[in-house]
Design a protein around this motif. Structure first.
Motif, PDB file in Angstrom:
ATOM      1  N   VAL A 124       0.857  -1.182   0.000  1.00  0.00           N
ATOM      2  CA  VAL A 124       0.000   0.000   0.000  1.00  0.00           C
ATOM      3  C   VAL A 124       0.893   1.232   0.000  1.00  0.00           C
ATOM      4  O   VAL A 124       2.021   1.189   0.492  1.00  0.00           O
ATOM      5  N   ALA A 125       0.418   2.340  -0.571  1.00  0.00           N
ATOM      6  CA  ALA A 125       1.212   3.572  -0.604  1.00  0.00           C
ATOM      7  C   ALA A 125       0.290   4.778  -0.711  1.00  0.00           C
ATOM      8  O   ALA A 125      -0.741   4.740  -1.384  1.00  0.00           O
ATOM      9  N   LEU A 126       0.681   5.870  -0.036  1.00  0.00           N
ATOM     10  CA  LEU A 126      -0.053   7.133  -0.068  1.00  0.00           C
ATOM     11  C   LEU A 126       0.611   8.125  -0.999  1.00  0.00           C
ATOM     12  O   LEU A 126       1.835   8.104  -1.155  1.00  0.00           O
ATOM     13  N   ASN A 127      -0.186   9.021  -1.583  1.00  0.00           N
ATOM     14  CA  ASN A 127       0.429  10.175  -2.231  1.00  0.00           C
ATOM     15  C   ASN A 127       0.872  11.162  -1.152  1.00  0.00           C
ATOM     16  O   ASN A 127       0.613  10.952   0.046  1.00  0.00           O
ATOM     17  N   LYS A 128       1.530  12.238  -1.537  1.00  0.00           N
ATOM     18  CA  LYS A 128       2.117  13.144  -0.548  1.00  0.00           C
ATOM     19  C   LYS A 128       1.074  13.728   0.404  1.00  0.00           C
ATOM     20  O   LYS A 128       1.275  13.742   1.619  1.00  0.00           O
ATOM     21  N   SER A 129      -0.031  14.210  -0.127  1.00  0.00           N
ATOM     22  CA  SER A 129      -1.032  14.864   0.714  1.00  0.00           C
ATOM     23  C   SER A 129      -1.884  13.878   1.495  1.00  0.00           C
ATOM     24  O   SER A 129      -2.513  14.243   2.488  1.00  0.00           O
ATOM     25  N   GLY A 130      -1.899  12.626   1.035  1.00  0.00           N
ATOM     26  CA  GLY A 130      -2.773  11.645   1.659  1.00  0.00           C
ATOM     27  C   GLY A 130      -4.180  11.665   1.104  1.00  0.00           C
ATOM     28  O   GLY A 130      -5.076  10.998   1.622  1.00  0.00           O
ATOM     29  N   SER A 131      -4.398  12.412   0.028  1.00  0.00           N
ATOM     30  CA  SER A 131      -5.744  12.509  -0.550  1.00  0.00           C
ATOM     31  C   SER A 131      -6.157  11.229  -1.268  1.00  0.00           C
ATOM     32  O   SER A 131      -7.345  10.970  -1.459  1.00  0.00           O
ATOM     33  N   CYS A 132      -5.175  10.442  -1.689  1.00  0.00           N
ATOM     34  CA  CYS A 132      -5.484   9.149  -2.299  1.00  0.00           C
ATOM     35  C   CYS A 132      -4.376   8.155  -1.998  1.00  0.00           C
ATOM     36  O   CYS A 132      -3.273   8.528  -1.601  1.00  0.00           O
ATOM     37  N   PHE A 133      -4.689   6.874  -2.173  1.00  0.00           N
ATOM     38  CA  PHE A 133      -3.699   5.831  -1.936  1.00  0.00           C
ATOM     39  C   PHE A 133      -3.887   4.705  -2.941  1.00  0.00           C
ATOM     40  O   PHE A 133      -4.922   4.613  -3.614  1.00  0.00           O
ATOM     41  N   ILE A 134      -2.859   3.870  -3.053  1.00  0.00           N
ATOM     42  CA  ILE A 134      -2.890   2.754  -3.993  1.00  0.00           C
ATOM     43  C   ILE A 134      -2.646   1.444  -3.254  1.00  0.00           C
ATOM     44  O   ILE A 134      -1.985   1.412  -2.207  1.00  0.00           O
ATOM     45  N   THR A 135      -3.193   0.376  -3.830  1.00  0.00           N
ATOM     46  CA  THR A 135      -3.010  -0.970  -3.280  1.00  0.00           C
ATOM     47  C   THR A 135      -2.598  -1.909  -4.401  1.00  0.00           C
ATOM     48  O   THR A 135      -3.168  -1.883  -5.494  1.00  0.00           O
ATOM     49  N   GLY A 136      -1.598  -2.735  -4.132  1.00  0.00           N
ATOM     50  CA  GLY A 136      -1.193  -3.774  -5.069  1.00  0.00           C
ATOM     51  C   GLY A 136      -1.683  -5.116  -4.563  1.00  0.00           C
ATOM     52  O   GLY A 136      -1.842  -5.304  -3.349  1.00  0.00           O
ATOM     53  N   SER A 137      -1.882  -6.062  -5.472  1.00  0.00           N
ATOM     54  CA  SER A 137      -2.520  -7.306  -5.060  1.00  0.00           C
ATOM     55  C   SER A 137      -2.062  -8.505  -5.872  1.00  0.00           C
ATOM     56  O   SER A 137      -1.523  -8.382  -6.976  1.00  0.00           O
TER      57      SER A 137
END
Length: 469
Positions: A124-137
């Motif tokens: 999992v990873a956040l963008n700088k502001s935390g407004s969105c994030f990504i998940t790998g699976s």
């Protein structure tokens, strides 16, 4: 006070020698920007018709620093900061001091649970502001999520095997890189979800990747013992970094972007020139596999963690080992610097974490309380809190000075493999090995939040929040 101001500035001038111009070159200052973490001032200036940036790092700034004396030293060292700009610079530094003096103690509560992938997560990873994030699976996709609403924005499809390594091109946050067991890396648009490029060339699984700070290159590390640098604009391979004799499991750029570090199962770490692909030196001294390898902010030190139960500090200029950090009874699984490079944190399979002073190399405090191995550790940007993730199914927030556990984040149904703060320190994301991925955002009255993903089922719960006592 003046000595303190000089010391504060000396650190910054040593950090960013790359990009400083000679006095004969004509430059025009366009704007001054604040950088809170780590503290500094960004200069936007025009030179030869091109807009450029450089930074004045103030890593030792604190609320007691003599601002007037510091501004005088800045003016002496930086020709762009003229007398007419001194009042503006004073105001910026005072704003930095006020920010550094703010220490919040918040308790966080469950906010929501989100539906995620049909197979377990990898990262999992956040963008700088935390407004969105990504998940790998393991389902071969990467998903982009809106943090506030929990809405799935895009599903990035195209890989033919597990999506293992994922990253935003922070601080810009407009691109995503995904590395897969299918031996390829893909570059995506955050806005549209479109795939810009597929980088092909590795002969085994890609297990780590990183953007350079300028967001012009992405580096990939593979089980084929090599790392590769790719041009984001053209999609072409720039260099292949060869020399390791076993899998590369860790890589990162320094803050200048001119060097890259790779850690391997061959017990060594290698530093490379990002511009030429030339090997600068190899750090030899660990007697087991490398688990982590990072530069500090000012690029003067390198920290490596190993399965040999130790961390080592290395001089980034000459590659010499300057200290071995001992005390753990089992493998080091993760290690990191705080933003200023003053503190070092280590996480171990022995179930404890430790904080060391980068200056004295002494252990400052020991974090005890987890009932299983600690796989991840990170500082908040302010440097006064630590986050740990463990196989005991909990994440914990700690006071970085006293080692006191301030909060236990419970509810995970399996071991935690990933956790991190966003740039502001108001959001945390965690991922764990489970058939579920639950995402919780916890917001207090200051609109500070905490996000930690867990569950597959779709469920949303809201809780009131309050300041901790």
């Amino acid at each position: 006070m003046r000595a303190e101001a000089v010391r504060c500035l000396d650190v910054s001038m040593a950090t960013k020698s790359v990009g400083w111009s000679s006095p004969s070159e004509k430059m025009k200052l366009k704007s001054l920007l604040l950088r809170y973490y780590p503290p500094g001032i960004m200069l936007e200036y025009e030179k030869s018709g091109q807009l450029k940036t450089k930074s004045i790092d103030l890593l030792d700034l604190d609320p007691s620093t003599d601002v007037s004396a510091l501004v005088e030293e800045i003016q002496k060292a930086e020709p762009l900061i003229t007398a007419s700009r001194s009042d503006q610079v004073k105001l910026l530094i005072q704003r930095l001091q006020n920010k550094l003096g703010q220490h919040s103690n918040h308790k966080f509560y469950l906010f929501k649970v989100l539906r995620a992938h049909i197979l377990p997560l990898t990262n999992v990873a956040l963008n700088k502001s935390g407004s969105c994030f990504i998940t790998g699976s393991y389902d071969r996709t990467c998903k982009l999520w809106d943090t506030a609403s929990g809405e799935e924005l895009h599903t990035l499809e195209g890989h033919r095997n597990v999506v293992y390594a994922i990253a935003f091109n922070n601080p810009y946050g407009d691109k995503i890189a995904t590395g897969s067991f299918d031996k390829t890396c893909k570059l995506w648009s955050v806005e549209t979800g479109k795939c810009y490029h597929t980088f092909r060339g590795h002969t085994a699984e890609i297990v780590c990747l990183s953007f350079n700070p300028q967001s012009t290159l992405v580096a990939t590390g593979s089980m084929d013992t090599t790392a590769k640098l790719w041009d984001i604009q053209s999609g072409e391979e720039v260099f292949t970094l060869t020399g390791h004799s076993a899998e590369i499991i860790s890589l990162s750029f320094n803050t200048s972007g001119n060097r890259i570090i790779t850690g391997s199962f061959d017990h060594t770490v290698t530093v490379w020139e990002a511009d030429t692909g030339r090997k600068v030196y190899t750090l030899i001294g660990h007697c087991a596999e490398i688990s982590s390898a990072v530069f500090n902010w000012d690029c003067s030190l390198i920290l490596t963690g190993s399965m040999d139960k130790t961390c080592k500090l290395w001089d980034a200029v000459n590659g010499k080992c300057v200290a071995t950090l001992t005390g753990h009874d089992d493998e080091i699984l993760d290690s990191c610097f705080d933003y200023t490079g003053k503190l070092i944190a280590t996480a171990s399979a022995d179930g404890t974490a430790r904080i060391f002073s980068a200056a004295t190399r002494e252990c400052v405090t020991k974090l005890e309380g987890h009932e299983g191995e600690i796989s991840k550790i990170s500082f908040n940007p302010q440097g006064n809190r630590l986050l740990t993730g463990s196989s005991d199914k909990t994440a914990r927030i700690w006071d970085a000075q006293t080692g006191q556990c301030l909060q236990v984040l419970e509810g995970h149904t399996d071991e935690i493999f990933s956790c991190a703060f966003n740039y502001k320190g108001d959001i945390i994301i965690t991922g764990f090995l489970s058939e579920e991925l639950r995402c919780e955002e916890i917001i207090n009255v200051d609109d500070y939040g905490l996000i930690y993903p867990h569950a597959f089922r779709f469920h949303i719960e809201f809780y009131e929040s309050e300041l901790s006592s």
